[in-house]
Design an enzyme around this catalytic site. Sequence first.
Site, PDB file in Angstrom:
ATOM      1  N   GLU A 151      11.439   6.617   4.983  1.00 52.60           N
ATOM      2  CA  GLU A 151      12.273   5.554   5.530  1.00 52.60           C
ATOM      3  C   GLU A 151      13.645   6.114   5.888  1.00 52.60           C
ATOM      4  OE1 GLU A 151      11.439   2.305   6.253  1.00 52.60           O
ATOM      5  OE2 GLU A 151      13.343   2.726   7.221  1.00 52.60           O
ATOM      6  N   CYS A 260      21.276   7.566  -2.075  1.00 54.27           N
ATOM      7  CA  CYS A 260      20.399   8.503  -1.341  1.00 54.27           C
ATOM      8  C   CYS A 260      20.960   9.912  -1.224  1.00 54.27           C
ATOM      9  CB  CYS A 260      20.119   7.933   0.037  1.00 54.27           C
ATOM     10  SG  CYS A 260      19.429   6.279  -0.043  1.00 54.27           S
TER      11      CYS A 260
HETATM   12  C1  UGA Z   1      21.350   7.154   4.086  1.00 49.88           C
HETATM   13  C2  UGA Z   1      20.816   7.600   5.461  1.00 49.88           C
HETATM   14  O1  UGA Z   1      21.828   7.431   6.460  1.00 49.88           O
HETATM   15  C3  UGA Z   1      19.576   6.781   5.860  1.00 49.88           C
HETATM   16  O2  UGA Z   1      19.053   7.299   7.077  1.00 49.88           O
HETATM   17  C4  UGA Z   1      18.532   6.920   4.762  1.00 49.88           C
HETATM   18  O3  UGA Z   1      17.381   6.131   5.033  1.00 49.88           O
HETATM   19  C5  UGA Z   1      19.118   6.450   3.442  1.00 49.88           C
HETATM   20  O4  UGA Z   1      20.287   7.244   3.135  1.00 49.88           O
HETATM   21  C6  UGA Z   1      18.071   6.626   2.382  1.00 49.88           C
HETATM   22  O5  UGA Z   1      17.701   7.780   2.105  1.00 49.88           O
HETATM   23  O6  UGA Z   1      17.513   5.635   1.900  1.00 49.88           O
HETATM   24  P1  UGA Z   1      22.871   5.096   3.192  1.00 49.88           P
HETATM   25  O7  UGA Z   1      22.888   5.832   1.878  1.00 49.88           O
HETATM   26  O8  UGA Z   1      22.576   3.641   3.211  1.00 49.88           O
HETATM   27  O9  UGA Z   1      21.781   5.784   4.194  1.00 49.88           O
HETATM   28  O10 UGA Z   1      24.307   5.280   3.810  1.00 49.88           O
HETATM   29  P2  UGA Z   1      25.015   6.058   5.020  1.00 49.88           P
HETATM   30  O11 UGA Z   1      25.486   5.070   6.005  1.00 49.88           O
HETATM   31  O12 UGA Z   1      24.194   7.181   5.517  1.00 49.88           O
HETATM   32  O13 UGA Z   1      26.299   6.643   4.257  1.00 49.88           O
HETATM   33  C7  UGA Z   1      26.160   7.527   3.135  1.00 49.88           C
HETATM   34  C8  UGA Z   1      27.510   7.968   2.644  1.00 49.88           C
HETATM   35  O14 UGA Z   1      28.114   8.874   3.562  1.00 49.88           O
HETATM   36  C9  UGA Z   1      28.531   6.843   2.457  1.00 49.88           C
HETATM   37  O15 UGA Z   1      29.217   7.038   1.227  1.00 49.88           O
HETATM   38  C10 UGA Z   1      29.479   6.989   3.628  1.00 49.88           C
HETATM   39  O16 UGA Z   1      30.777   6.550   3.324  1.00 49.88           O
HETATM   40  C11 UGA Z   1      29.461   8.504   3.807  1.00 49.88           C
HETATM   41  N1  UGA Z   1      29.817   8.934   5.191  1.00 49.88           N
HETATM   42  C12 UGA Z   1      29.008   8.617   6.233  1.00 49.88           C
HETATM   43  C13 UGA Z   1      30.952   9.697   5.387  1.00 49.88           C
HETATM   44  O17 UGA Z   1      31.701  10.013   4.437  1.00 49.88           O
HETATM   45  N2  UGA Z   1      31.238  10.125   6.652  1.00 49.88           N
HETATM   46  C14 UGA Z   1      30.459   9.819   7.715  1.00 49.88           C
HETATM   47  O18 UGA Z   1      30.782  10.256   8.841  1.00 49.88           O
HETATM   48  C15 UGA Z   1      29.315   9.048   7.499  1.00 49.88           C
END
Ligand code: UGA
Length: 442
Positions: A151, A260
Site C-alpha cells: 500500500e 511508516c
Molecule cells: C508514507 C508514504 O508517503 C506512503 O506512500 C506510504 O504508504 C506510507 O508511508 C506507509 O508506508 O504506510 P505517511 O507516513 O502517511 O506516508 O506520511 P508522509 O506524508 O509520507 O510523511 C512522512 C513524514 O515525512 C512526515 O513526518 C512528514 O512531515 C515528513 N516529510 C515529508 C518531510 O519532512 N519532508 C517532506 O518533504 C515530506
Amino acid sequence: MKITVVGSGYVGLVTGVCLAEMGHRVIGLDIDEDKVQQMRNGISPIYEPGIEEWMVRNVEAGRLLFTTDKEKAYTESDIVMVAVGTPQRPDGSADLSFIESVVMDLASYVNHNIILVIKSTVPVGTNHYVKSLIDRHLHHDVTVQMASNPEFLREGTAIKDCLEGDRIVLGAENQEVHDVLRSMYRPFGIPIYATDIRSAELIKYASNAFLATKISFINEIAAICEKVEANVDDVAEGMGKDKRIGPSFLRAGIGYGGSCFPKDTTALVQIAGDYDYPFRLLESVIQVNTKQQNLLVEKALKYIGHLEGLEVALLGLSFKPNTDDMREAPSIAIAHQLVRYGANIRAYDPVAVDKAKGILPSSISYKNTWESAVEGADIVFILTEWDEIKQLPLKKLPSLMKSPNVFDGRNCFSLVEAEEGKVNYYSIGRPNVLSGVKEVVL
Ligand code: UGA
C-alpha cells in the site's frame, strides 16, 4: 467480487471502503468488538478527513459490513486481504505475530479456494513463509494462492491516494492470481505494475526508504545552506525543476516521523543485514533524521542562551498535518529535551492533543487555541505545518508574547513575512530574521 479485509487501521479501513465504493462486496474483519461496533455506527477508528461519510454510504448501500465473526469473513469471500499491523521489534525487525494469528484462523475456517493478499508491510520472503504456514495448517482440502499488494497511501490523504495512486503493485505466484486481482482493481483506473512476490514486497520498503532518503538529503543540504548563507527552500525548488529529481519530498524540517518511514527504514537495514549486506546509505539517512529532531532545541540554546524557566509554546504535535497520529512525531523528542533543559511547555494542536497527552511529558499544559498557547510565551516552536498554523498572523505575536522568538521547524513562513511580522525568526536552512521589536535578552 467478494472480498474480506482483515484489520481496520489506516490501510485496512481505507482499502475496504474504496473497494466497496468501486462496487465490490466487502467484509471488514477486526478482533476488536468496540471498534467494530463503532464502525457499524459510522464512527471511524482513525482520524482521516472524509472517511466516515464514505463508510456510511457504503454500509447503507449494503456493500460494506464490519464484523468480528471470523467464520463468516473467511467462508464468504473469494479474496482475503490482510492489513494488520507489523510493529517494530526492539532489534528493528518486523513483528509478524498479528499476521501469523490471522493465518492460523484463516487456515482453520476457509472451506473453498481463495486468494490471500498481503497488504501489510512485510519483510521480503514473508508471503512464501505465510504460504507454507497455511498449507501446513489448512483444515479443508482447498487451495490458498498468495499475492503481495503493498500500500502506498498517506495518512491525511488516504482516500485520494487509494483511488488516484500512481500505480498499484501486484506480486503474485501465477498468472491466474494476477488476472483476478487485476480485474478487482480495474474500476480504479490506476496503472497496475505486475511482478513476482518478492519484488513486490521489496518495492514497498524501497519506496519508503527512497522518500526518507530524499528528506534526509534535503535536511543535510539545509545544514550546508545555514553555513554558506543560502536558502534551502530556493535550493530545493531549483533542484525540483529537474524532472529527474522532482519537487516532492524535498521540504527541509525537523525530520520525518509517523508509523511508516522510521519503522520501514530500520526494517530495511535489518533485512539487508540478515543477508550480510550493510546498507550504509540508509543507516546514514536514519542518523540524519535523529539529528534533525534535536535541531530546534540546539538553535534555541545557541541563540537564546538557555531554556531554564522559560515559557515555550509548541504549535502542532502530530507527526504531520491532517492526522492525530503521534507515532514517532518529532514533537516527542523535542518536548522531552525542552523539559530536560527546564522549560515550561504549553502546547496546541488542532486534533492530536488527546493522543499527545499519553505520550508527551505530563508537565505540559494544553491549550485550545494557538493564541492562548503563545500568550505570554518567551519562545514559540512550530512543529507541524497545519494550515491553521501556516496562516497565523505573525504580526500578532509581538503583542501576545513576552518576547517574539519563533523557531519554525517546518519553514511555514517566508522570510519577508517574518520581517513584516516583526518577530525573531529562526527556521531550517534559511537565514535568521531578527526583526523582533523587543530585545532578545531574557
Ligand atoms: C508514507 C508514504 O508517503 C506512503 O506512500 C506510504 O504508504 C506510507 O508511508 C506507509 O508506508 O504506510 P505517511 O507516513 O502517511 O506516508 O506520511 P508522509 O506524508 O509520507 O510523511 C512522512 C513524514 O515525512 C512526515 O513526518 C512528514 O512531515 C515528513 N516529510 C515529508 C518531510 O519532512 N519532508 C517532506 O518533504 C515530506
